[in-house]
Design an enzyme around this catalytic site. Sequence first.
Site, PDB file in Angstrom:
ATOM      1  N   HIS A  49     -36.504  91.896  41.277  1.00 18.80           N
ATOM      2  CA  HIS A  49     -35.603  92.996  41.667  1.00 18.80           C
ATOM      3  C   HIS A  49     -34.776  92.585  42.888  1.00 18.80           C
ATOM      4  O   HIS A  49     -33.564  92.776  42.930  1.00 18.80           O
ATOM      5  CB  HIS A  49     -36.403  94.254  42.055  1.00 18.80           C
ATOM      6  CG  HIS A  49     -37.077  94.940  40.906  1.00 18.80           C
ATOM      7  ND1 HIS A  49     -38.382  95.347  40.946  1.00 18.80           N
ATOM      8  CD2 HIS A  49     -36.604  95.302  39.675  1.00 18.80           C
ATOM      9  CE1 HIS A  49     -38.698  95.937  39.802  1.00 18.80           C
ATOM     10  NE2 HIS A  49     -37.634  95.918  39.007  1.00 18.80           N
ATOM     11  N   LYS A  73     -43.997 109.684  33.914  1.00 14.77           N
ATOM     12  CA  LYS A  73     -44.976 108.649  34.244  1.00 14.77           C
ATOM     13  C   LYS A  73     -45.673 109.017  35.549  1.00 14.77           C
ATOM     14  O   LYS A  73     -45.092 109.677  36.396  1.00 14.77           O
ATOM     15  CB  LYS A  73     -44.259 107.320  34.469  1.00 14.77           C
ATOM     16  CG  LYS A  73     -43.695 106.672  33.235  1.00 14.77           C
ATOM     17  CD  LYS A  73     -43.204 105.283  33.626  1.00 14.77           C
ATOM     18  CE  LYS A  73     -42.051 104.832  32.780  1.00 14.77           C
ATOM     19  NZ  LYS A  73     -41.378 103.664  33.355  1.00 14.77           N
ATOM     20  N   ARG A 122     -34.019  89.382  31.844  1.00 16.10           N
ATOM     21  CA  ARG A 122     -34.819  88.197  32.135  1.00 16.10           C
ATOM     22  C   ARG A 122     -34.890  87.273  30.931  1.00 16.10           C
ATOM     23  O   ARG A 122     -34.772  86.069  31.042  1.00 16.10           O
ATOM     24  CB  ARG A 122     -36.243  88.610  32.536  1.00 16.10           C
ATOM     25  CG  ARG A 122     -36.318  89.329  33.861  1.00 16.10           C
ATOM     26  CD  ARG A 122     -37.596  90.080  33.993  1.00 16.10           C
ATOM     27  NE  ARG A 122     -37.681  91.125  32.963  1.00 16.10           N
ATOM     28  CZ  ARG A 122     -38.581  92.096  32.959  1.00 16.10           C
ATOM     29  NH1 ARG A 122     -39.499  92.144  33.891  1.00 16.10           N
ATOM     30  NH2 ARG A 122     -38.589  93.010  32.010  1.00 16.10           N
ATOM     31  N   SER A 160     -42.712  94.648  36.959  1.00 13.74           N
ATOM     32  CA  SER A 160     -43.543  95.570  37.739  1.00 13.74           C
ATOM     33  C   SER A 160     -44.837  95.870  36.988  1.00 13.74           C
ATOM     34  O   SER A 160     -45.906  95.962  37.583  1.00 13.74           O
ATOM     35  CB  SER A 160     -42.796  96.875  37.990  1.00 13.74           C
ATOM     36  OG  SER A 160     -41.663  96.638  38.774  1.00 13.74           O
TER      37      SER A 160
HETATM   38  O1  PNS Z   1     -36.920  99.958  35.704  1.00 10.31           O
HETATM   39  P1  PNS Z   1     -36.874 100.717  34.438  1.00 10.31           P
HETATM   40  O2  PNS Z   1     -38.073 101.622  34.315  1.00 10.31           O
HETATM   41  O3  PNS Z   1     -36.680  99.841  33.234  1.00 10.31           O
HETATM   42  O4  PNS Z   1     -35.569 101.684  34.547  1.00 10.31           O
HETATM   43  C1  PNS Z   1     -35.218 102.545  33.502  1.00 10.31           C
HETATM   44  C2  PNS Z   1     -34.151 103.548  33.978  1.00 10.31           C
HETATM   45  C3  PNS Z   1     -34.622 104.279  35.209  1.00 10.31           C
HETATM   46  C4  PNS Z   1     -32.880 102.795  34.309  1.00 10.31           C
HETATM   47  C5  PNS Z   1     -33.878 104.529  32.810  1.00 10.31           C
HETATM   48  O5  PNS Z   1     -35.072 105.028  32.316  1.00 10.31           O
HETATM   49  C6  PNS Z   1     -32.974 105.686  33.207  1.00 10.31           C
HETATM   50  O6  PNS Z   1     -31.815 105.512  33.429  1.00 10.31           O
HETATM   51  N1  PNS Z   1     -33.561 106.895  33.290  1.00 10.31           N
HETATM   52  C7  PNS Z   1     -32.880 108.084  33.713  1.00 10.31           C
HETATM   53  C8  PNS Z   1     -32.736 109.077  32.555  1.00 10.31           C
HETATM   54  C9  PNS Z   1     -31.609 108.665  31.661  1.00 10.31           C
HETATM   55  O7  PNS Z   1     -30.463 108.653  32.018  1.00 10.31           O
HETATM   56  N2  PNS Z   1     -31.970 108.322  30.418  1.00 10.31           N
HETATM   57  C10 PNS Z   1     -31.047 107.838  29.416  1.00 10.31           C
HETATM   58  C11 PNS Z   1     -31.055 106.336  29.379  1.00 10.31           C
HETATM   59  S1  PNS Z   1     -30.183 105.747  27.994  1.00 10.31           S
END
Ligand code: PNS
Length: 216
Positions: A49, A73, A122, A160
């Site tokens: 990150h 979560k 990645r 993570s």
């Molecule tokens: O680090 P992560 O858990 O892979 O991040 C995922 C994240 C936070 C970017 C994604 O879950 C997100 O944007 N969540 C907010 C809700 C949202 O907008 N959902 C639609 C995504 S297409």
Amino acid sequence: MTALRTNTSNCHLHSRPHRIFYSRLFLRGPLKPVSALYPGSFDPPTNGHLDLIERGAKIFEELVVGILRNTEKSPMFSLAERLEMLKTLTAHLKNVRIEAFHGLMVEYAKSIDATCVLRGIRAVSDYEYELQMALMNRKLEPTLETVFMMPADKYSYVSSRLVREVAQAGGPVKGLVPEVVEQKLREKLEPAYRFHDEMQEGRAPGAKEKKRKRKS
Ligand code: PNS
């Protein structure tokens, strides 16, 4: 008398790169500096990150790291802990800001005037999920562009989730996460680390027995 002719094709202002530059400048005006959002769970922040944040900070005018306040979560680190860790880790990057958000990411991006979303890829395995998310976000907000960047290859296997898994079993996470995060993991998972260290040193109940069995 021969007319004096200037050969404009030799003039550097009429060279191809200059012609393209000036025609684009006049057609759409100068490009605006881009403010980007790097959203994620960061539970916990890893060296991958941090590597991506540092790369993003070099190409975007402003980079906002948005930590999702995820109600579904149950995270290992509270939102306050993740905010604090990321603020400490990015204190040297003057164009980086750490914030928390909830709800739709595209709506949060709009509210902070970010025109771009930064995500890390990645390996090929990340691509499918990231593509799906980028296209859904484009459907929700067509003006928001997603930009993918690759972290250094030495972090290509770091996530993570795996860091949490290793740490929960008291395993070493040195080199995978920044030192402040490593320290926090040790504090949070003190019993697991103590047990792991005692097993390694042969002090835990049953450790000697296990060692003997392994030898025979
Ligand atoms: O680090 P992560 O858990 O892979 O991040 C995922 C994240 C936070 C970017 C994604 O879950 C997100 O944007 N969540 C907010 C809700 C949202 O907008 N959902 C639609 C995504 S297409």
